[in-house]
Scaffold this active site. Sequence first.
Site, PDB file in Angstrom:
ATOM      1  N   SER A   1       0.914  -1.290   0.009  1.00  0.00           N
ATOM      2  CA  SER A   1       0.162  -0.023  -0.067  1.00  0.00           C
ATOM      3  C   SER A   1       0.844   1.228  -0.145  1.00  0.00           C
ATOM      4  O   SER A   1       1.948   1.165   0.230  1.00  0.00           O
ATOM      5  CB  SER A   1      -1.245  -0.117   1.188  1.00  0.00           C
ATOM      6  OG  SER A   1      -0.208   0.327   2.328  1.00  0.00           O
ATOM      7  N   ASP A   2       0.375   2.256  -0.310  1.00  0.00           N
ATOM      8  CA  ASP A   2       0.805   3.547  -0.288  1.00  0.00           C
ATOM      9  C   ASP A   2       0.867   4.150   1.318  1.00  0.00           C
ATOM     10  O   ASP A   2      -0.256   3.471   1.881  1.00  0.00           O
ATOM     11  CB  ASP A   2       0.644   4.695  -1.123  1.00  0.00           C
ATOM     12  CG  ASP A   2       1.527   5.871  -1.398  1.00  0.00           C
ATOM     13  OD1 ASP A   2       2.296   5.846  -0.509  1.00  0.00           O
ATOM     14  OD2 ASP A   2       1.142   6.554  -2.441  1.00  0.00           O
ATOM     15  N   ASN A   3       1.366   4.800   1.769  1.00  0.00           N
ATOM     16  CA  ASN A   3       1.432   5.237   3.347  1.00  0.00           C
ATOM     17  C   ASN A   3       0.072   5.478   3.905  1.00  0.00           C
ATOM     18  O   ASN A   3      -0.602   6.523   3.176  1.00  0.00           O
ATOM     19  CB  ASN A   3       2.319   6.305   3.341  1.00  0.00           C
ATOM     20  CG  ASN A   3       2.570   6.543   4.957  1.00  0.00           C
ATOM     21  OD1 ASN A   3       2.523   5.670   5.569  1.00  0.00           O
ATOM     22  ND2 ASN A   3       3.020   7.754   5.267  1.00  0.00           N
ATOM     23  N   ASN A   4      -0.374   4.571   4.560  1.00  0.00           N
ATOM     24  CA  ASN A   4      -1.739   4.821   5.270  1.00  0.00           C
ATOM     25  C   ASN A   4      -3.030   4.656   4.604  1.00  0.00           C
ATOM     26  O   ASN A   4      -4.019   4.600   5.201  1.00  0.00           O
ATOM     27  CB  ASN A   4      -1.912   6.138   6.042  1.00  0.00           C
ATOM     28  CG  ASN A   4      -0.625   6.288   7.053  1.00  0.00           C
ATOM     29  OD1 ASN A   4       0.100   5.630   7.620  1.00  0.00           O
ATOM     30  ND2 ASN A   4      -0.603   7.715   7.058  1.00  0.00           N
ATOM     31  N   ASP A   5      -2.629   4.131   3.331  1.00  0.00           N
ATOM     32  CA  ASP A   5      -3.941   4.112   2.478  1.00  0.00           C
ATOM     33  C   ASP A   5      -5.084   3.090   2.784  1.00  0.00           C
ATOM     34  O   ASP A   5      -6.147   3.202   2.045  1.00  0.00           O
ATOM     35  CB  ASP A   5      -3.365   3.989   0.815  1.00  0.00           C
ATOM     36  CG  ASP A   5      -3.023   5.489   0.283  1.00  0.00           C
ATOM     37  OD1 ASP A   5      -3.288   6.305   1.179  1.00  0.00           O
ATOM     38  OD2 ASP A   5      -2.474   5.498  -0.699  1.00  0.00           O
TER      39      ASP A   5
END
Length: 723
Positions: A260-264
Amino acid sequence: MKKNIIFFLGSILITLLTHSQVDQTADDNASEVDFKVSNLLNKMTLEEKIAEMTQDAPANERLGIPYMKYAEALHGMWLVLDYYGNTTVYPQAIAAGSTWEPKLIKKMASQTALEARALGVTHCYSPNLDVISGDPRYGRVEESYAEDPYLVSRMGVAFIEGLQGTGDEQFDENHVIATAKHFIGYPENRRGINGGFSDMSERRLREVYLPPFEAAIKEAKVGSVMPGHQDYNGVPNHMNTWLLKDILRDELGFDGFIVSDNNDVARLETMHFISESRAESAILGLKAGVDMDLVIGKSIDLSSYHSNVLLDTLTKNPELVKYIDKATSRILTAKYKLGLFDTEPKKIDPKTVDVGKKEHQDFAYEMAQKAIILLKNENNLLPLDKSKISSLAVIGPNATEERPEKGTYSLLGGYSGLPPYYVSALEGIQKKVGDDIKINYAKGCDLLSNSKDGFTEAIAAAKKSDAVVLVVGGSRKTGGEGVDRSDLDLYGVQNELVEAIHKTGKPIIVVLINGRPLTINYIAENIPSILETWYLGMHSGDAIADALFGDVNPGGKLTVSFPRSVGQLPVTYLERPDFVGSGKGLYKDNDKSPLFPFGFGLSYTTFDISEPILAQNTISNTDSTKVSVTITNTGKVAGDEVIQMYIRDDFASVGRYIKLLKGFERVALAPGETKTISFNLGFDELALLDANLTKVVEPGTFTIYVGSSSLNKDLKSVKLIVK
């Protein structure tokens, strides 16, 4: 004759057997890894499996599962949280793209992989394969290579092959896993906002944004993919099964893991407002195929793939465990491929380990020299002749930068580590001229300030000098991820500084250090010479000085178009036909064309490019041919030219872009030297997506353009007939 035939047939048989053995070995290795992963998975508790599904999952000592350390590697190694220093910093991606030389990007990435391994890193969040949409308000323009899908594809494949290795060397002790990002269409937003709302057709997605990822998967065998923050037509990418399963895995054949992209994953609740809890977000992400939850800093409040979030849900719904097993198995497979199970982790002190090597730093310098673009050179002001000037003013907020106490230099661009040294433009010029030329330095203004208090000193420095080098633009403080803008003029009072120095009447060279195209109309109209340098890395000033004094002849080309105003956006050479004729398809109050176009760049020498010649003027839609031109350096100094081939399907069953880049080659020529350059014309170059989005080559005429930029005046053409 008979012996020759027997020898020929024998050679073919040996070749076939060799390839068969290689394929069999690869299959055997894959089967062995699959067996090991399956065996290990059967021994893991549910909590151990969940723990494995984060970007920095700790080693599992009970089962001997190793730690897989991550970092960024966009233009050199950067450990996101705990380490900045002593790594090589190469030109930022937009500058690397401006070299138009994929082999440079491949070598850069291979050197970065060595530095990664020296730091214990085996998984990197690079390259950025986003195709720039023509809207440079968006701060992350600097992180990608170009506004063209073919050029991004070639650079992306080169980067991945350099970072991961190829063949038997793939993922060996000198290489690491690359992550292609951001899947998909990330720059296609409506307001130039990072992660902003987008809406596009499947045709645009497939024509513009998908090709670099297809090349990354099918050619370079990329090991990891990262989705973008945004949604695709209402469905967030991190829960979009059509994108992540149907397209990415089933259609393109991707077999690595998705991070995932950060926190996504959590943002499915907090940004997209789809789910009502993190547990629901986690299940949506898992079902779509997101294997790893990236939460930089491991905040419990933002983590979704965490036992605190998932364990109760999985215990109540055991049929969901199959998604955990699949995700965990992909991550374990990556660790096996990297050889992490077979080696003891090294104890590394990142503050003392020898990472950046002189060989790498020297190559960063070479890349910087090749990335510089000459945008204007009225009356051949450049290169400067040392024998004809005794004093030189160096002015501007980007002329120099002190080493920071924390973080890294803002003039290196985003996703940058801290190199052991950084050569600024001022320092590079001072080293170049020594005591031969007096340097009069004045800052003039701060990048982020509206104060003109420094103008007086700058004007005085200009007046007592024979010429002026004016270093302006942007920095990580005015661009990059999360630094989007509503206008594209020079920040603060830089433009007023340019005007004030111009009024002195001195010969001026503007050196741009920036990460996005800017609306520099005053500079383009009034300043005789302009160098676009982007962010050139740790040897920025050395390369700039080389170009100013002619030790290097600029040979870079723009990979993004420069707009005249924000009202023009998006500005890109990827245009479809519109109205022609008086008052139609034009702005009433402004020039529609870009200020500086895609593919553009001047030189200190001149080149002559011949009319293109086809090997065959007519082919079937299953055949291929070649187009060739000769190029001659008609000037007095050596130089590089980038020969570009564009294609237009003249009449087709669907609308399409006016022309598309389908080939390029950077050519180095001595004075008077001539070379012949050829490009292939086959299915990959001539195909379009028909009304059913099927890739086909339709019969008809094709215009083949070859030249030195995307401008029609810089191109020569020939007609190809396809039957």
